[in-house]
Design a protein around this motif. Structure first.
Motif, PDB file in Angstrom:
ATOM      1  N   HIS A  99      10.752  26.560 100.036  1.00 38.80           N
ATOM      2  CA  HIS A  99      11.965  26.381  98.962  1.00 38.80           C
ATOM      3  C   HIS A  99      12.833  27.233  99.054  1.00 38.80           C
ATOM      4  O   HIS A  99      12.415  28.419  98.497  1.00 38.80           O
ATOM      5  N   ASP A 100      14.023  27.124  98.893  1.00 39.62           N
ATOM      6  CA  ASP A 100      15.074  28.281  98.511  1.00 39.62           C
ATOM      7  C   ASP A 100      15.232  29.448  99.459  1.00 39.62           C
ATOM      8  O   ASP A 100      15.601  30.366  99.284  1.00 39.62           O
ATOM      9  N   GLU A 105      18.883  23.532 100.182  1.00 36.70           N
ATOM     10  CA  GLU A 105      17.863  23.784  99.186  1.00 36.70           C
ATOM     11  C   GLU A 105      16.827  22.578  99.632  1.00 36.70           C
ATOM     12  O   GLU A 105      16.946  21.776 100.547  1.00 36.70           O
TER      13      GLU A 105
END
Length: 301
Positions: A99-100, A105
């Motif tokens: 994630h990220d 995203e």
């Protein structure tokens, strides 16, 4: 452009109040001068464009894209032209399951099917740059959002197209570099035809299904156990060989003794040994004799 617009407004106001009947008509001439100055300053500022280091600019006027590029520094341009800047430094586009970590995203990893029908999740980073001379073509045919229109879809498609030639285990282990080079070659030509230069393709991680991971771990453990057993067997074999050589040496020694020593020689060696004993201060009486011979006594008296 703002100064030009402001200058036009002030200039029009100057003409509008140029009526003798108005009390503030005396401001008409100064307003015209100020408006003219604003317009000149606006034209000058709009006609000079600064391009930052590591970028190039492309002009477009009423939808027509210029064929030349603007290099970094100050450039004189058409005040009415729109300038689009392109970053020509090395850029990266990462697609990751973390994630990220990628540019999208959430989970943006690439899921592919291998030759044995298993789903493999691949994290990837693409290093590329824009070819400066191709920026007018990019602006005309693609636009400034070339990452989402070219880099992302082509990379993901080519990875899926090439993954079908490998099974999951080899893709994870022995064929990883080959797979990476194959993708690079297939993407490089597509990028170049669209004005992008592919510098490097980095496969950051390959996640296998849980069942495959367990099979690989079991295989590795079995190989390690086999290597350990082979080492033990080799050590035992060496120990057995050492004992065999030792036993052979003892046998050879006994053979030499049994065949090389005569009775006279043994009797002579016995006499020498007993003579040495007789010389000892602690020895009092020694009786010497043998089969068929007369015994005699040695002593210190």
């Amino acid at each position: 452009m703002f100064l030009i617009f402001l200058g036009i407004v002030v200039l029009m106001a100057g003409f509008a109040i140029n009526t003798p009947s108005l009390t503030f008509s005396r401001f008409s001439r100064p307003a015209k001068v100020v408006g003219g100055v604003f317009i000149v300053l606006g034209l000058l500022s709009s006609g000079i464009k600064q391009i930052d280091a590591g970028e190039v600019g492309v002009q477009s006027l009423f939808g027509n894209v210029g064929q030349s590029t603007l290099s970094s520094g100050l450039n004189f341009v058409n005040p009415l032209a729109k300038i689009e800047t392109f970053d020509i430094k090395t850029q990266n586009y990462t697609m990751s399951a973390v994630h990220d970590e990628g540019l999208k995203e959430g989970d943006d990893a690439i899921r592919v099917l291998t030759a044995d029908g298993l789903e493999v999740v691949i994290d990837l980073t693409v290093l590329y740059k824009v070819i400066p001379s191709e920026t007018p073509k990019i602006l005309k045919e693609i636009g400034v959002d070339y990452q989402n229109k070219i880099v992302r879809p082509i990379t993901r498609t080519k990875i899926r197209d090439n993954a079908v030639y490998y099974d999951a285990v080899s893709l994870y282990s022995t064929k990883r570099d080959e797979f990476q080079n194959r993708i690079f070659k297939s993407i490089e030509g597509n990028f170049k035809s669209r004005g992008l230069l592919l510098e490097q393709l980095l496969i950051r991680n390959i996640n296998l299904p849980t069942s495959v991971k367990q099979s690989i771990e079991s295989k590795i453990n079995a190989e390690q156990d086999a290597q350990k057993m082979q080492f033990v067997l080799q050590k035992e074999k060496q120990e057995a060989e050492r004992k065999r050589v030792e036993a052979q040496g003892i046998a050879d020694y006994q053979k030499i003794l049994s065949t090389g020593l005569t009775d006279k020689q043994l009797q002579y060696e016995s006499i020498l040994a007993q003579k040495e004993i007789a010389k000892s201060p602690n020895t009092k009486v020694i009786i010497m004799g043998g089969k068929g011979s007369t015994p005699f006594i040695l002593g210190d008296k």
